[in-house]
Design a protein around this motif. Structure first.
Motif, PDB file in Angstrom:
ATOM      1  N   ARG A 197      -6.043  -1.368   5.833  1.00 60.85           N
ATOM      2  CA  ARG A 197      -7.305  -2.061   5.869  1.00 60.85           C
ATOM      3  C   ARG A 197      -7.020  -3.613   5.626  1.00 60.85           C
ATOM      4  N   PRO A 208      -4.997   7.131   0.381  1.00 53.18           N
ATOM      5  CA  PRO A 208      -5.987   6.382   0.199  1.00 53.18           C
ATOM      6  C   PRO A 208      -5.372   4.880  -0.075  1.00 53.18           C
ATOM      7  N   SER A 243      -9.672   9.993   3.122  1.00 54.77           N
ATOM      8  CA  SER A 243      -8.390  10.343   2.889  1.00 54.77           C
ATOM      9  C   SER A 243      -8.105  11.020   1.543  1.00 54.77           C
ATOM     10  N   ILE A 290      -4.094   3.271   3.377  1.00 51.71           N
ATOM     11  CA  ILE A 290      -5.015   3.223   4.038  1.00 51.71           C
ATOM     12  C   ILE A 290      -5.574   1.807   3.657  1.00 51.71           C
ATOM     13  N   GLY A 291      -5.901   1.869   2.221  1.00 48.67           N
ATOM     14  CA  GLY A 291      -6.248   0.563   1.798  1.00 48.67           C
ATOM     15  C   GLY A 291      -5.279  -0.785   2.076  1.00 48.67           C
ATOM     16  N   GLN A 323     -10.741   5.360   4.264  1.00 45.90           N
ATOM     17  CA  GLN A 323     -10.026   5.209   2.825  1.00 45.90           C
ATOM     18  C   GLN A 323     -10.725   6.292   2.054  1.00 45.90           C
ATOM     19  N   ARG A 324     -12.087   6.321   1.930  1.00 48.89           N
ATOM     20  CA  ARG A 324     -12.754   7.415   1.312  1.00 48.89           C
ATOM     21  C   ARG A 324     -12.366   8.761   1.492  1.00 48.89           C
ATOM     22  N   GLY A 364       0.810  -1.339  -0.198  1.00 48.77           N
ATOM     23  CA  GLY A 364      -0.145   0.173  -0.013  1.00 48.77           C
ATOM     24  C   GLY A 364       0.615   1.167   0.074  1.00 48.77           C
ATOM     25  N   PHE A 382     -12.455   1.274   8.094  1.00 45.38           N
ATOM     26  CA  PHE A 382     -11.281   1.658   7.175  1.00 45.38           C
ATOM     27  C   PHE A 382     -11.746   2.008   5.841  1.00 45.38           C
TER      28      PHE A 382
END
Length: 238
Positions: A153, A146, A215, A149-150, A212-213, A109, A208
């Motif tokens: 997650r 993003p 961010s 964070i994915g 993510q959205r 990521g 998460f």
């Protein structure tokens, strides 16, 4: 159907919410092992991923290490570490196992988030006189957040599910109730603890996904094309 009803009845039984092995305590242990392990993995993997993404060097090595780490069986690694470190170091062995599991997703990521940035954006930042450090922190990290964070997650979901094996070493967590239920042949307990673990994973995934959205930088979000509205056909008039 009766099995699920028995599992739900076990979950709502007030007896499961008192004592040292109550469900809230076990859920807390599950989250504790998960977040501490992911935090340690992030400290290790994210700076390396950012360095790879910023410089463009070492990607093949990162992919090879990530692939090898993913191939390691978590339970086998946990038992091996306990044998090597000793039975008195079970907590340390568990943390090392979960950290190894979390590193690949976080590493991927981190560097893929920076690699996905349009190179013209980086060139424009250099053209206005930004240093490499400023480009990293002011341009690449916000735009790559993003995907990072994915990866976070994915790491959290993998670890929170794998922490269940800690029950085999008497470290607690929801795996304790699952293993205890197997030994007692209490199917309602096994299924109830498994359902609670699934709900916990779904809740973490939703949190998460929202992060993510959120961010996505505001400018990038504003530049996204809005979905075209469907126009109603105008009836032809005679």
């Amino acid at each position: 159907m009766n099995v699920f009803l028995d599992a739900i009845a076990w979950l709502v039984d007030p007896a499961q919410y008192s004592g040292s092995n109550s469900l809230p305590v076990l859920v807390g242990q599950q989250l504790f092992y998960t977040f501490i392990s992911v935090l340690i993995a992030a400290v290790i993997a994210v700076p390396i991923g950012w360095a790879i993404g910023h410089t463009g060097r070492g990607r093949e090595f990162a992919v090879a290490v990530s692939g090898a780490a993913r191939a390691i069986p978590s339970f086998g690694l946990l038992i091996l570490l306990i044998l090597l470190l000793g039975v008195t170091q079970k907590v340390e062995a568990a943390f090392i196992t979960f950290v190894v599991l979390a590193i690949p997703a976080l590493l991927a990521g981190a560097y893929s988030g920076l690699e996905a940035i349009d190179r013209r954006t980086i060139d424009a930042a250099r053209a206005v006189g930004m240093t490499e450090w400023q480009i990293l922190w002011r341009v690449e990290v916000p735009l790559g957040l993003p995907l990072l964070i994915g990866g976070l997650r994915s790491a959290v979901l993998q670890v929170v599910a794998t922490v269940t094996i800690a029950g085999y070493t008497d470290l607690g967590g929801l795996g304790f109730r699952i293993i205890q239920g197997i030994d007692l042949r209490a199917i309602d307990q096994v299924l109830g603890a498994a359902l609670l673990l699934a709900l916990l994973a779904l809740a973490l995934d939703a949190i998460f996904a929202l992060l993510q959205r959120l961010s996505v930088p505001r400018g990038v979000r504003a530049a996204e094309p809005a979905p075209e509205r469907r126009r109603r056909p105008v009836a032809a008039t005679a």
